[in-house]
Scaffold this motif. Structure first.
Motif, short mmCIF file in Angstrom:
data_model
loop_
_atom_site.label_atom_id
_atom_site.label_comp_id
_atom_site.label_asym_id
_atom_site.label_seq_id
_atom_site.Cartn_x
_atom_site.Cartn_y
_atom_site.Cartn_z
N VAL A 31 0.83 -1.20 0.00
CA VAL A 31 0.00 0.00 0.00
C VAL A 31 0.87 1.26 0.00
CG1 VAL A 31 -2.10 -0.98 1.00
CG2 VAL A 31 -0.29 -0.19 2.50
N ALA A 32 2.04 1.15 -0.62
CA ALA A 32 2.97 2.28 -0.69
C ALA A 32 2.36 3.42 -1.50
CB ALA A 32 4.29 1.83 -1.31
N SER A 33 2.73 4.63 -1.14
CA SER A 33 2.38 5.84 -1.90
C SER A 33 0.89 6.00 -2.12
CB SER A 33 3.11 5.84 -3.25
OG SER A 33 4.49 5.79 -3.06
N ASN A 34 0.15 5.99 -1.02
CA ASN A 34 -1.30 6.11 -1.10
C ASN A 34 -1.87 7.27 -0.31
OD1 ASN A 34 -2.96 4.18 -2.70
ND2 ASN A 34 -1.55 2.72 -1.76
N GLY A 35 -1.04 8.14 0.19
CA GLY A 35 -1.54 9.28 0.94
C GLY A 35 -2.15 8.89 2.27
N LEU A 36 -1.66 7.81 2.86
CA LEU A 36 -2.18 7.39 4.16
C LEU A 36 -1.72 8.35 5.24
CD1 LEU A 36 -1.51 3.53 4.06
CD2 LEU A 36 -3.43 4.83 3.13
#
Length: 110
Positions: free
Chosen positions: A64-69
């Protein structure tokens, strides 16, 4: 049975992530690898993923990298990662997670 799903660099956003997570939480999910990196799933999507990971028994690798979490969604994910005993690899890189989320993650992995 589908075992690997790569959706990196698409535009599924949080709505698509919520729909996908309904499948992940179901009894007919056989996915072992899920890559939803670079999709801007943001907080609602990360919460849906966290809820799905609590009950999913097939996933071993999730990206879930680079997802604005943010920290709220990140902490929910961290708690679920600790509860899911099948997961072997999780990529949370390139998100906006602070030391607080890292603390929750380290506690949940003990």
């Amino acid at each position: 049975k589908l075992e690997e799903l790569y959706l990196s660099c698409n535009k599924i956003s949080c709505e698509g992530a919520v729909d996908l997570c309904a499948y992940l939480a179901g009894q007919n999910c056989y996915l072992r690898i899920l890559d939803v990196s670079w999709n801007n799933i943001s907080e609602p999507g990360s919460i849906a993923l966290a809820n799905a990971l609590r009950v999913n028994t097939s996933l071993v690798k999730v990206n879930v990298a680079s997802n604005g979490l943010n920290d709220f969604g990140g902490q929910k994910l961290a708690e679920s990662i600790g509860l899911n005993k099948q997961l072997e690899e999780v990529n949370l890189s390139q998100n906006s997670l602070s030391d607080r989320t890292c603390f929750v993650l380290s506690r949940s992995l003990k």
